[in-house]
Design a protein around this motif. Sequence first.
Motif, PDB file in Angstrom:
ATOM      1  N   THR A 173      23.730  -9.354  -2.239  1.00  0.00           N
ATOM      2  CA  THR A 173      22.579  -9.889  -2.956  1.00  0.00           C
ATOM      3  C   THR A 173      21.310  -9.419  -2.266  1.00  0.00           C
ATOM      4  O   THR A 173      21.237  -9.384  -1.032  1.00  0.00           O
ATOM      5  N   SER A 174      20.328  -9.036  -3.048  1.00  0.00           N
ATOM      6  CA  SER A 174      19.026  -8.645  -2.507  1.00  0.00           C
ATOM      7  C   SER A 174      17.946  -9.103  -3.466  1.00  0.00           C
ATOM      8  O   SER A 174      18.215  -9.454  -4.619  1.00  0.00           O
ATOM      9  N   SER A 175      16.710  -9.105  -2.996  1.00  0.00           N
ATOM     10  CA  SER A 175      15.608  -9.561  -3.838  1.00  0.00           C
ATOM     11  C   SER A 175      14.314  -8.911  -3.394  1.00  0.00           C
ATOM     12  O   SER A 175      14.210  -8.374  -2.280  1.00  0.00           O
ATOM     13  N   GLY A 176      13.320  -8.976  -4.281  1.00  0.00           N
ATOM     14  CA  GLY A 176      12.049  -8.363  -3.942  1.00  0.00           C
ATOM     15  C   GLY A 176      11.056  -8.442  -5.090  1.00  0.00           C
ATOM     16  O   GLY A 176      11.149  -9.319  -5.958  1.00  0.00           O
TER      17      GLY A 176
ATOM     18  N   TRP B 124       8.885  -0.490  -6.272  1.00  0.00           N
ATOM     19  CA  TRP B 124      10.043  -1.384  -6.250  1.00  0.00           C
ATOM     20  C   TRP B 124      10.322  -1.696  -4.785  1.00  0.00           C
ATOM     21  O   TRP B 124      10.767  -0.843  -4.029  1.00  0.00           O
ATOM     22  N   ARG B 125      10.015  -2.922  -4.358  1.00  0.00           N
ATOM     23  CA  ARG B 125      10.100  -3.274  -2.937  1.00  0.00           C
ATOM     24  C   ARG B 125      11.183  -4.329  -2.703  1.00  0.00           C
ATOM     25  O   ARG B 125      11.153  -5.404  -3.291  1.00  0.00           O
ATOM     26  N   TYR B 126      12.121  -3.977  -1.818  1.00  0.00           N
ATOM     27  CA  TYR B 126      13.109  -4.952  -1.366  1.00  0.00           C
ATOM     28  C   TYR B 126      12.517  -5.746  -0.199  1.00  0.00           C
ATOM     29  O   TYR B 126      12.013  -5.159   0.754  1.00  0.00           O
ATOM     30  N   VAL B 127      12.588  -7.067  -0.299  1.00  0.00           N
ATOM     31  CA  VAL B 127      12.092  -7.943   0.753  1.00  0.00           C
ATOM     32  C   VAL B 127      13.248  -8.526   1.563  1.00  0.00           C
ATOM     33  O   VAL B 127      13.182  -8.624   2.784  1.00  0.00           O
ATOM     34  N   LYS B 128      14.321  -8.930   0.886  1.00  0.00           N
ATOM     35  CA  LYS B 128      15.504  -9.471   1.525  1.00  0.00           C
ATOM     36  C   LYS B 128      16.730  -8.720   1.029  1.00  0.00           C
ATOM     37  O   LYS B 128      16.801  -8.376  -0.139  1.00  0.00           O
ATOM     38  N   PRO B 129      17.713  -8.455   1.880  1.00  0.00           N
ATOM     39  CA  PRO B 129      17.764  -8.740   3.307  1.00  0.00           C
ATOM     40  C   PRO B 129      17.061  -7.694   4.167  1.00  0.00           C
ATOM     41  O   PRO B 129      16.932  -7.870   5.377  1.00  0.00           O
ATOM     42  N   TYR B 130      16.611  -6.587   3.570  1.00  0.00           N
ATOM     43  CA  TYR B 130      15.938  -5.529   4.307  1.00  0.00           C
ATOM     44  C   TYR B 130      14.622  -5.206   3.629  1.00  0.00           C
ATOM     45  O   TYR B 130      14.495  -5.306   2.411  1.00  0.00           O
TER      46      TYR B 130
END
Length: 225
Positions: free
Chosen positions: A75-78, A90-96
Amino acid sequence: MQGFKFFAPGMARGVMRGVAHVVAGVAVAALVAPAFAGGSDQLKAFASQVKTARGNFEQRQVKPGQNGAVKVASTSSGTFEFSRPGRFVWRYVKPYDQLLQADGEKLYIYDKDLNQVTIRKLGDSLGASPAAILFGSNDIEKNFNLKDSGTKNGIEWLELTPKAKDTQFQRVGIGFKDGNLAAMELYDAFGNVTLLTFSNIQKNPPLPADHFKFVTPKGADVIQG
C-alpha cells in the motif's frame, strides 16, 4: 513508490525498474457534469471538461489468495497534480518519498533516498498507455475500446482495453460515483492488479506550464534514459 503499475510491472520500492516500458503517470479529477447514463459517457465528459486537477491517491497492489480472497501485497499513498496533455506531478509520500514529474516532453523520476534522477522521453507512449486517459488528449477511443461494465458498490464502472498489442496492460477498469472519477483498476500482462482510489479532488485549478518544470535537486545523480 511501491509498485506503481501505471508505469511497468514489478516496480518494488520505486518506479525505476521497467519504467521504459510505459512512460506516463496517473492522477484523477472530479467531473463538473451531472450524473450520466453510464461510465463511458462520464469518461468522455471527464476527458473533454477537466483540463487540470489535483488531489490525493491511495494505491494498493493486490494478489489473489485462497478461496477467491484478495491479498493486499503493498500500500502506498500520496498527492498528484496534472495539466493535460502530458504535464503532471505524481508524488509518493508513504511509505517512501519519491516523485514522478512530466513537463510535456520528458519524464523525471526522483528517488529521494538515493538522491537520483532518471530522465526519459515522454514520447508517444503516453497515447497508448492507461495514463492517456487522464493526462493525454480527449481522443481516448483512438487508443482504447470502451465497454460499460455495470455498477459495483455504488460505483459505475467501465472497462478499457488497449487497441495496441504491445502494451503492458491487458485492461483498465475506471469507476465513477456521482459524476466523479473515483477509482481505477489496472490489470497488467503478468497477472498483477493495482487498485487506485482518489480523494480531495480539485478540478480545473490554475496550473501554468512552468509549474511542472522539474528542478534537479542539488548533488543528485542524473541518469539519461
